[in-house]
Design an enzyme around this catalytic site. Sequence first.
Site, PDB file in Angstrom:
ATOM      1  CD  GLU A  86      -2.545   2.409  -3.370  1.00  0.00           C
ATOM      2  OE1 GLU A  86      -3.614   3.027  -3.507  1.00  0.00           O
ATOM      3  OE2 GLU A  86      -1.932   2.348  -2.289  1.00  0.00           O
ATOM      4  CG  ASP A 129      -1.827   1.157   1.331  1.00  0.00           C
ATOM      5  OD1 ASP A 129      -2.691   1.280   0.453  1.00  0.00           O
ATOM      6  OD2 ASP A 129      -1.679   1.959   2.273  1.00  0.00           O
TER       7      ASP A 129
END
Length: 779
Positions: free
Chosen positions: A507, A454
Amino acid sequence: MRTPREWTRWTRSSCCGRTRRTRPSTRSSTRPGTAPRGCTSRWRRSAASPPHRTEARHTMHLPTEERTRLLRGEHHDPHALLGAHRVPGGVLIRTLQPGARRVSALGTELSPEPGGLFSAVLPEAELPGPGEDALLVTRAEAGPVPVHDPYRFLPALGELDVHLIAEGRHERLWEALGARPMTHQGVRGTRFTVWAPHARGVRVAGDFNAWDGTRHPMRSLGASGVWELFLPGVEAGALYKFDICCPDGSHTLRADPMARRAECPPATASIVHESTHEWRDAAWMRRRAQRAPHAAPMSVYEVHLPSWRPGLGYRELAVELPAYVRDLGFTHVELLPPAEHPYGGSWGYQVTGYYAPTARLGTPDEFKHLVDSLHRAGIGVLIDWVPAHFPKDGWALARFDGEPCYEHQDPRRSEHPDWGTLEFDYGRREVRNFLVANAVYWCEEYHVDGLRVDAVASMLYLDYSRPEGGWLPNEHGGRENLDAVAFLQEMNATVYRRCPGVVTIAEESTAWDGVTRSVDRGGLGFGFKWNMGWMHDSLQYMSKDPVHRAWHHGQLTFSMVYAYAENYILPISHDEVVHGKRALVSKMPGDWWRRRADHRAFLAWMWSHPGKQLLFMGQEFAQGAEWSEAEGPQWWVLDPAYGAADDHLGVQVLVHDLNALYRDTPALWELDGDPAGFAWIEAEAASDNVLAFLRRAADGSQLLVVCNFSPVVRHGYRLGVPAEVPAWAEVLNTDAATYGGGGVRNAEPLKAESHPSHGHEASIAPTLPPLATLWLRPA
């Protein structure tokens, strides 16, 4: 004869407050009836000794300064003061038992000292052997209870472990730090270890000592910053925390950063854990190790476990989730962060327990059972992993030992401006080791098949969301976080080396060069990157009324300009269906019929575009409301009693068919990373809102994809096709009645005509349904 090594100190030997270095020989040079050199003499009862309590010869009270440091939890070496030590005249026994009325050792009552200490010097006698109780402790009105003295044990952490921790190179760090049940020197108990480099002292507090750590100070293992204590009798299931004496003398009670199990929030204690799960996914693991992820199908169903079926735990989910995902044909699930987090509204993205699956849904072994069940159903498991930041909760990682420890010392490098959290100090080797080992931990201990990392962009840039003057340049004067780059490279290289078949996914929302390039070629080393550009452009195009789409046509075609710069996954994730962004079907313009038609056409466009695909739960049946973590997917819209149930069921059937055709059509995935796998037929028909392209497999097999994002039927729309294919048959049409469409279709195979078009010598003229995507393959 018994050797008394259990009672000797390899760190220090103490007598009347004076200390000296000792290390007993590893070989005994004794003969029967004598004591080993350099060790405490053997305790031996005389045959004439009475069986009742004997009196100690004398006692040796601790000097006030040493006793004060010990009782305040500030002593770095409690084993030098407690336990058994050879002194002139016998063996000095000292134990710390606050609240005890009396304590005896081998029938001899120990004399009380201030602060709950008891001690005595015993004459020559035989030491207790491994597994034998050493002390009898009487508390309150209860009778004497036999206990093992924790301070008669050698360190339960090996020197190699300590060395690797200090070097930041312990790839199985969870086996060295934390709470580990074990048998040590013949006694069953738990070894507690924690990294707290700035601490003046550390104690273990738990339900086994009434949450008073006074009885259980830990010893420092030198410059490594590690503290250790073996506690006999403490087993799996015990609750604990570390009582840390900070540099300023204050105390803080902290959960274990390496805890493998935690209490269910809002409770915050760590739990001693020992797994008993027996894996049954050996066949899956063998296949995974031989799999080439980039040249294999990957269709991902993104799930927030607590809200997918509210109220279900890991065991219940292990029944329902694999069956549902398998029926829809997805190859993988991706779980929003499963690690422990205090605030459910963060969806798991503010982690406090990096090594513990959240207790909201069950135990760590029950989470393993869920992964096991998914694997046995043929479904891979990806998890979201959050090494970018952590919350400031005062019982967790923030200023863990009273000083910045996991975070950077400079607030311009530690404060995350967007989320009110702290960023890790990636330049500190122990912190980097903590995170790299954690990535390996989820792959090896929980058999997960991939990590979606993330917020990578927030890690890569020192000025991320920071104003001018609010950040520090790197050593070259640039904005790149070189420490974070090195960490990500190390993490990826380690995971790929240790865990065959596992993939890592970034990401990363910027144009950082080489996210999925190998580390040895200067890249970050990820396997895949989320294609945020494709997601943003495609959704913007679809949100426009068809009359305006002609002016935004490039937003659909631009993704092919950079499609092979990285290995991409196309995400329609949880982030796109919350906080006012609306559900996927609700992003589409027009009335309900048009929205559903656009939704279906978009999904087929997504499944046929180069790259793997990811879809968040609820979007597979076109729920109209935004996702709420409190409510979860709106399953009730599939109920026949709901007026529009057929509309939603039709989209669900389409997703099933998309996945089935996708998996059976190598042209859609085999050459995802190779330009040879894609060719435009029509990319310029902006005024018609039409796109057409070919997908190809390594063996030359082809699939023709045609998208009509206009609400009008286009009859006889001429498209060039390869001359070697005599006819094309419709295999998917998102306007089919079974999906809730109008039923406009090409019933018969379309024969190629000798009519040059789009650079080809042959062409076909299909009918294009409104707001629909067609897939055609050679007939």
